[in-house]
Motif scaffolding. Structure first.
Motif, short mmCIF file in Angstrom:
data_model
loop_
_atom_site.label_atom_id
_atom_site.label_comp_id
_atom_site.label_asym_id
_atom_site.label_seq_id
_atom_site.Cartn_x
_atom_site.Cartn_y
_atom_site.Cartn_z
N THR A 77 0.89 -1.26 0.09
CA THR A 77 0.00 0.13 0.08
C THR A 77 0.93 1.31 -0.11
O THR A 77 1.85 1.25 0.83
N LEU A 78 0.60 2.13 -0.82
CA LEU A 78 1.35 3.29 -1.03
C LEU A 78 0.38 4.60 -0.61
O LEU A 78 -0.66 4.76 -1.12
N ASP A 79 0.86 5.42 0.46
CA ASP A 79 0.01 6.40 0.95
C ASP A 79 0.22 7.76 0.01
O ASP A 79 1.28 8.23 0.05
N VAL A 80 -0.89 7.92 -0.75
CA VAL A 80 -0.50 9.08 -1.73
C VAL A 80 -1.64 9.95 -1.46
O VAL A 80 -1.92 11.11 -2.09
N SER A 81 -2.10 10.25 -0.05
CA SER A 81 -3.05 11.36 0.15
C SER A 81 -2.79 12.46 0.46
O SER A 81 -3.33 13.50 0.40
N ASP A 82 -1.25 12.70 0.43
CA ASP A 82 -0.86 14.01 0.41
C ASP A 82 -0.11 14.65 -0.62
O ASP A 82 0.52 15.50 -0.77
N LEU A 83 -0.28 13.79 -1.92
CA LEU A 83 0.36 14.11 -3.06
C LEU A 83 -0.22 15.04 -4.05
O LEU A 83 0.42 15.69 -4.82
N GLY A 84 -1.40 15.26 -3.69
CA GLY A 84 -2.05 16.11 -4.68
C GLY A 84 -2.90 15.30 -5.79
O GLY A 84 -3.06 14.14 -5.59
N PHE A 91 7.37 9.46 -8.07
CA PHE A 91 7.08 8.87 -6.92
C PHE A 91 7.18 7.32 -6.76
O PHE A 91 7.59 7.00 -5.57
N LEU A 92 6.73 6.95 -7.94
CA LEU A 92 6.60 5.32 -7.90
C LEU A 92 8.15 4.93 -7.93
O LEU A 92 8.30 3.77 -7.05
N ARG A 93 8.90 5.48 -8.46
CA ARG A 93 10.45 4.78 -8.51
C ARG A 93 11.11 5.02 -7.25
O ARG A 93 12.10 4.24 -6.74
N ALA A 94 10.54 5.92 -6.42
CA ALA A 94 11.10 5.96 -4.97
C ALA A 94 10.78 5.03 -4.25
O ALA A 94 11.34 4.73 -3.08
N HIS A 95 9.73 4.34 -4.62
CA HIS A 95 9.07 3.20 -3.73
C HIS A 95 9.61 1.74 -4.61
O HIS A 95 8.68 0.94 -4.50
N HIS A 96 10.50 1.69 -5.25
CA HIS A 96 10.75 0.78 -6.16
C HIS A 96 10.89 -0.52 -5.34
O HIS A 96 10.41 -1.65 -5.99
N ASP A 97 11.44 -0.61 -4.31
CA ASP A 97 11.59 -1.76 -3.81
C ASP A 97 10.57 -2.34 -3.09
O ASP A 97 10.32 -3.64 -3.25
N ASP A 98 9.67 -1.62 -2.75
CA ASP A 98 8.15 -2.14 -2.20
C ASP A 98 7.29 -2.58 -3.63
O ASP A 98 6.88 -3.82 -3.29
N ILE A 99 7.57 -2.03 -4.55
CA ILE A 99 6.80 -2.22 -5.69
C ILE A 99 7.30 -3.65 -6.31
O ILE A 99 6.55 -4.33 -6.55
N TYR A 104 0.33 -6.82 -6.39
CA TYR A 104 -0.53 -5.73 -6.54
C TYR A 104 0.02 -4.43 -5.89
O TYR A 104 0.50 -4.61 -4.59
N VAL A 105 -0.21 -3.25 -6.34
CA VAL A 105 -0.10 -2.11 -5.73
C VAL A 105 -1.49 -1.41 -5.56
O VAL A 105 -2.05 -1.15 -6.30
N LEU A 106 -1.79 -0.89 -4.20
CA LEU A 106 -2.68 -0.23 -3.85
C LEU A 106 -2.50 1.01 -3.26
O LEU A 106 -1.70 1.38 -2.34
N PHE A 107 -3.47 2.02 -3.96
CA PHE A 107 -3.04 3.43 -3.58
C PHE A 107 -4.05 4.10 -2.54
O PHE A 107 -5.32 4.02 -2.56
N TYR A 108 -3.85 4.32 -1.37
CA TYR A 108 -4.46 4.92 -0.17
C TYR A 108 -4.62 6.70 -0.42
O TYR A 108 -3.57 7.23 -0.46
N THR A 109 -5.67 6.80 -0.76
CA THR A 109 -5.82 8.45 -1.16
C THR A 109 -6.45 9.03 -0.12
O THR A 109 -6.51 10.40 -0.07
N GLY A 110 -6.95 8.28 0.81
CA GLY A 110 -7.83 9.04 1.94
C GLY A 110 -9.43 9.03 1.53
O GLY A 110 -10.21 9.70 2.26
N TRP A 111 -9.65 8.83 0.28
CA TRP A 111 -11.03 8.92 -0.15
C TRP A 111 -11.92 8.07 0.53
O TRP A 111 -13.14 8.24 0.68
N GLU A 112 -11.44 6.98 1.24
CA GLU A 112 -12.37 5.87 2.16
C GLU A 112 -13.38 6.70 3.16
O GLU A 112 -14.22 6.47 3.30
N SER A 113 -12.44 7.85 3.63
CA SER A 113 -13.07 8.51 4.80
C SER A 113 -14.45 9.36 4.19
O SER A 113 -15.27 9.54 5.15
N ARG A 114 -14.44 9.62 3.02
CA ARG A 114 -15.56 10.21 2.52
C ARG A 114 -16.78 9.44 1.99
O ARG A 114 -17.79 9.65 1.63
#
Length: 221
Positions: A77-84, A91-99, A104-114
């Motif tokens: 899971t990649l937290d992208v809630s503060d990215l815009g 950004f993804l290359r900075a997380h290359h080791d995790d990816i 599966y790559v899952l993006f946490y945008t924070g929209w779940e709270s809505r």
């Protein structure tokens, strides 16, 4: 330990603009028939769901044509809630080791709270740009998911969908990711309803957190 990552389908849930709301009506009743049944009417892309390549591609595969192995694997899971509004390839290359270790790559945008409000339909959640989509494809993923309504903008071309689908990857939308927002390596299952010629289907998505389970077992001994 199993973590449910699925929204409950109700008549009031948010749906993609233009899609019909689901209906759940009584069929048989205990009083009249001795058993309960429910009549369901819903779009194949209702609630927490999976998009098949055939959703947009003329020759894309349906979900019922895919092997069961497509629907589980390791996830990050990649937290992208503060990215815009844009998730970049940088950004993804900075997380290359995790990816690199993930299916599966899952993006946490924070929209779940809505969820359950009109704000869930606001078209401002972070989505990958085209370069980022191609980077995800280069990682050989089985699928990409988000807690938002779509992996693309709600208005405009479905570029990310198309890039991923051409690589035979599935897309998961409206996931519940709050409980796994900081998890970088866990077992993930996304099991779609087996519908004939399925361009998409509601899924039961969940995570298995084995190390936490083992820690709890040791504490109980």
């Amino acid at each position: 330990m199993l973590i449910d990552m699925t929204h409950t389908i109700t008549p009031e849930i948010p749906v993609y603009p233009g899609d019909p709301a689901p209906t759940l009506t009584k069929g048989h009743t205990l009083t009249a028939d001795g058993c309960r049944t429910t009549l369901l009417s819903l779009c194949s892309h209702t609630g927490t769901h999976m998009d098949a390549p055939s959703h947009l591609l003329r020759d894309g595969r349906n979900l019922d044509e895919m092997p069961m192995s497509q629907f589980s694997g390791r996830a990050t899971t990649l937290d992208v809630s503060d990215l815009g509004p844009v998730i970049t390839a940088e950004f993804l290359r900075a997380h290359h080791d995790d990816i690199y270790c993930a299916d599966y790559v899952l993006f946490y945008t924070g929209w779940e709270s809505r969820w359950g409000t009109e704000r869930y339909l606001e078209d401002a959640f972070p989505v990958p740009d085209e370069e980022a989509a191609h980077y995800l494809v280069s990682c050989g993923l089985k699928g990409v998911g988000t807690d938002a309504l779509s992996i693309d903008r709600l208005v405009g071309p479905q570029t990310v969908h198309t890039v991923l689908m051409k690589a035979d990857a599935v897309i998961l939308e409206s996931l519940c990711l709050e409980k796994v927002r900081d998890r970088k390596d866990f077992l993930f299952f996304a099991l779609p309803m087996k519908l004939q010629n399925a361009d998409g289907a509601p899924i039961r998505a969940f995570a298995e957190l084995r190390e936490k389970y083992e820690q709890e077992r040791r504490r109980q001994r």
